[in-house]
Design an enzyme around this catalytic site. Sequence first.
Site, PDB file in Angstrom:
ATOM      1  N   ASP A  18       0.819  -1.225   0.000  1.00  0.00           N
ATOM      2  CA  ASP A  18       0.000   0.000   0.000  1.00  0.00           C
ATOM      3  C   ASP A  18       0.853   1.275   0.000  1.00  0.00           C
ATOM      4  O   ASP A  18       0.415   2.312   0.479  1.00  0.00           O
ATOM      5  CB  ASP A  18      -0.947   0.053   1.209  1.00  0.00           C
ATOM      6  CG  ASP A  18      -1.752  -1.220   1.354  1.00  0.00           C
ATOM      7  OD1 ASP A  18      -2.341  -1.657   0.357  1.00  0.00           O
ATOM      8  OD2 ASP A  18      -1.778  -1.785   2.469  1.00  0.00           O
ATOM      9  N   LYS A  21       2.360   2.343  -4.933  1.00  0.00           N
ATOM     10  CA  LYS A  21       3.044   1.850  -6.139  1.00  0.00           C
ATOM     11  C   LYS A  21       2.240   2.179  -7.388  1.00  0.00           C
ATOM     12  O   LYS A  21       2.794   2.514  -8.418  1.00  0.00           O
ATOM     13  CB  LYS A  21       3.239   0.322  -6.061  1.00  0.00           C
ATOM     14  CG  LYS A  21       4.142  -0.111  -4.927  1.00  0.00           C
ATOM     15  CD  LYS A  21       4.206  -1.615  -4.817  1.00  0.00           C
ATOM     16  CE  LYS A  21       2.904  -2.237  -4.391  1.00  0.00           C
ATOM     17  NZ  LYS A  21       2.462  -1.935  -3.044  1.00  0.00           N
ATOM     18  N   ALA A  44      -4.214  -7.592  -4.693  1.00  0.00           N
ATOM     19  CA  ALA A  44      -3.600  -6.272  -4.830  1.00  0.00           C
ATOM     20  C   ALA A  44      -4.702  -5.262  -5.131  1.00  0.00           C
ATOM     21  O   ALA A  44      -5.747  -5.631  -5.669  1.00  0.00           O
ATOM     22  CB  ALA A  44      -2.589  -6.299  -5.967  1.00  0.00           C
ATOM     23  N   GLY A  45      -4.461  -4.017  -4.799  1.00  0.00           N
ATOM     24  CA  GLY A  45      -5.449  -2.997  -5.140  1.00  0.00           C
ATOM     25  C   GLY A  45      -4.738  -1.690  -5.371  1.00  0.00           C
ATOM     26  O   GLY A  45      -4.352  -1.025  -4.424  1.00  0.00           O
ATOM     27  N   HIS A  46      -4.497  -1.361  -6.625  1.00  0.00           N
ATOM     28  CA  HIS A  46      -3.794  -0.116  -6.925  1.00  0.00           C
ATOM     29  C   HIS A  46      -4.798   0.962  -7.308  1.00  0.00           C
ATOM     30  O   HIS A  46      -5.666   0.738  -8.138  1.00  0.00           O
ATOM     31  CB  HIS A  46      -2.785  -0.326  -8.056  1.00  0.00           C
ATOM     32  CG  HIS A  46      -1.647  -1.222  -7.660  1.00  0.00           C
ATOM     33  ND1 HIS A  46      -0.732  -1.699  -8.539  1.00  0.00           N
ATOM     34  CD2 HIS A  46      -1.298  -1.712  -6.459  1.00  0.00           C
ATOM     35  CE1 HIS A  46       0.134  -2.457  -7.887  1.00  0.00           C
ATOM     36  NE2 HIS A  46      -0.201  -2.479  -6.637  1.00  0.00           N
ATOM     37  N   GLN A 226       1.817  -5.806  -3.288  1.00  0.00           N
ATOM     38  CA  GLN A 226       2.159  -5.952  -1.866  1.00  0.00           C
ATOM     39  C   GLN A 226       3.526  -5.299  -1.579  1.00  0.00           C
ATOM     40  O   GLN A 226       3.886  -4.371  -2.287  1.00  0.00           O
ATOM     41  CB  GLN A 226       2.127  -7.420  -1.424  1.00  0.00           C
ATOM     42  CG  GLN A 226       0.730  -8.026  -1.392  1.00  0.00           C
ATOM     43  CD  GLN A 226       0.334  -8.686  -2.693  1.00  0.00           C
ATOM     44  OE1 GLN A 226       1.114  -9.346  -3.343  1.00  0.00           O
ATOM     45  NE2 GLN A 226      -0.910  -8.513  -3.088  1.00  0.00           N
TER      46      GLN A 226
HETATM   47  P1  GDP Z   1      -0.405   0.549  -3.820  1.00  0.00           P
HETATM   48  O1  GDP Z   1      -1.103  -0.737  -3.562  1.00  0.00           O
HETATM   49  O2  GDP Z   1       1.012   0.527  -3.365  1.00  0.00           O
HETATM   50  O3  GDP Z   1      -0.557   1.030  -5.227  1.00  0.00           O
HETATM   51  O4  GDP Z   1      -1.085   1.612  -2.904  1.00  0.00           O
HETATM   52  P2  GDP Z   1      -2.646   1.948  -2.816  1.00  0.00           P
HETATM   53  O5  GDP Z   1      -3.146   2.318  -4.150  1.00  0.00           O
HETATM   54  O6  GDP Z   1      -3.365   0.917  -2.032  1.00  0.00           O
HETATM   55  O7  GDP Z   1      -2.600   3.165  -1.845  1.00  0.00           O
HETATM   56  C1  GDP Z   1      -2.127   4.307  -2.236  1.00  0.00           C
HETATM   57  C2  GDP Z   1      -3.170   5.355  -1.920  1.00  0.00           C
HETATM   58  O8  GDP Z   1      -2.468   6.484  -1.566  1.00  0.00           O
HETATM   59  C3  GDP Z   1      -4.033   5.691  -3.105  1.00  0.00           C
HETATM   60  O9  GDP Z   1      -5.317   6.091  -2.699  1.00  0.00           O
HETATM   61  C4  GDP Z   1      -3.301   6.868  -3.702  1.00  0.00           C
HETATM   62  O10 GDP Z   1      -4.130   7.761  -4.399  1.00  0.00           O
HETATM   63  C5  GDP Z   1      -2.775   7.515  -2.477  1.00  0.00           C
HETATM   64  N1  GDP Z   1      -1.524   8.221  -2.694  1.00  0.00           N
HETATM   65  C6  GDP Z   1      -0.463   7.835  -3.464  1.00  0.00           C
HETATM   66  N2  GDP Z   1       0.511   8.769  -3.374  1.00  0.00           N
HETATM   67  C7  GDP Z   1       0.045   9.726  -2.542  1.00  0.00           C
HETATM   68  C8  GDP Z   1       0.598  10.946  -2.045  1.00  0.00           C
HETATM   69  O11 GDP Z   1       1.727  11.317  -2.351  1.00  0.00           O
HETATM   70  N3  GDP Z   1      -0.182  11.657  -1.187  1.00  0.00           N
HETATM   71  C9  GDP Z   1      -1.413  11.277  -0.813  1.00  0.00           C
HETATM   72  N4  GDP Z   1      -2.092  12.053   0.028  1.00  0.00           N
HETATM   73  N5  GDP Z   1      -1.976  10.141  -1.274  1.00  0.00           N
HETATM   74  C10 GDP Z   1      -1.238   9.386  -2.114  1.00  0.00           C
END
Ligand code: GDP
Length: 427
Positions: A18, A21, A44-46, A226
Amino acid sequence: MFDSKIRTIVIVGAQWGDEGKGKLVDVIAERADWVVRYQGGANAGHTVHIGDTTFVLHQIPSGILHSGVRCAIGNGVVLDAEKLFGEIDQLVADGIDVQGRLYVSDRAHLVMPYHKLVDAESAANKAIGTTGRGIGPSYEDKVGRRGVRVVDLKHPDRLRPLVERGVDHANALLQRFGSTSRADVEETMGRLMAIAPRLLMLADDVGLVMHRSLRGGGAILLEGAQGSLLDVDHGTYPFVTSSSTTVGGAATGAGLPPSAIDQAIGVVKAYTTRVGNGPLPTEFDEPLGSQVRQLGNEFGATTGRPRRCGWFDSVVVRYAARVNGLTGLAVTKLDVLDTLDRLAICTGYRVGDETLTEFPADIIALDRLEPLYEWFDGWRESIADVRRLEDLPEKARRYLDRIQELAETPIRFVSVGTRRDQIIEAS
Ligand code: GDP
């Protein structure tokens, strides 16, 4: 990023997942020809925000949001085909053209309906805090040589005995769990035959396709799911996922040789989070835990579960840098810390009389240790509009400088908001 020498870049989470990525992949993907998922599955959930639309991708690489990029799901992924079609249909409904741009490895294993049944009924899996999507049981069958691969859908007569074996195994487990649910061969075959034509149209030898792309000068971005501390070998076992999330897994899971990987970017939050049970040495006490969870919107994209939050842990990130061979860091969510008066970075752990500066295998020790912190003043201003490192407040720069020093890895990107443009690229 990509140049004449750098043709393959891996993006991995360098904490417990989370890390953001999806956003980083989205930012770099427009410079790539291919974006490839190499492990995990629909757990996973991007999340990527573009304009007013929020895209949550579970199995399809985030690169699909760039029209010039092709995407592949590698052999290391366990694929939930019904969910994949749901994702494709949703993308098409949102105006994204997927036709001819998505490839699926014919060696990828399928998540079967009975894997989900087993996952849902397993008390042991619940204790680990799995997402219940059948990922773990599917990997168990893969390693146990009971799995069903995409390519097996080509031969219904040979598929049936594979399904019979899988159903048998699942039903034995369900019985042992004391569950009344049972998997059924006919029902499973029916569902597989229904997905087969559409899935086989996407199927290809992804490793070969990547090899040819590289030979033709292509640029490949490998998208991890992950995080490194959830890797089945290098993570906080047994509180881990069932796949190799680290860079070694990227080679195996995409079908590329390790020597083809030129760079590895580790994505880290400016603090630390984890979902589910298991060690989190720097976990906040209340009320700070709830405060940062709200500020950072730390609720799972896949399950909605609240994430546990803590200070940035440089022991964890330096460990991730070592096992992945990280060539750079991307620090995300720095803006989430804008309003805090003071911040801490964990530099080591005290266990009894001993000080640890390397991340231990012993999770019992991890539960008992006391983190050692270095404290920093907060910058107390919004950084959401900053686009150059030198324009960040002095106190934020000091915090980042210490992160890269302790992690022994240079910072290449800093993300300061959810939007695509809210990113700083170090020159
Ligand atoms: P992933 O699984 O690593 O891709 O992460 P997720 O998508 O689950 O979580 C990332 C969350 O953080 C998403 O809602 C993004 O929009 C948000 N996000 C990513 N980068 C930033 C940032 O620099 N600032 C803020 N406030 N939110 C972010």
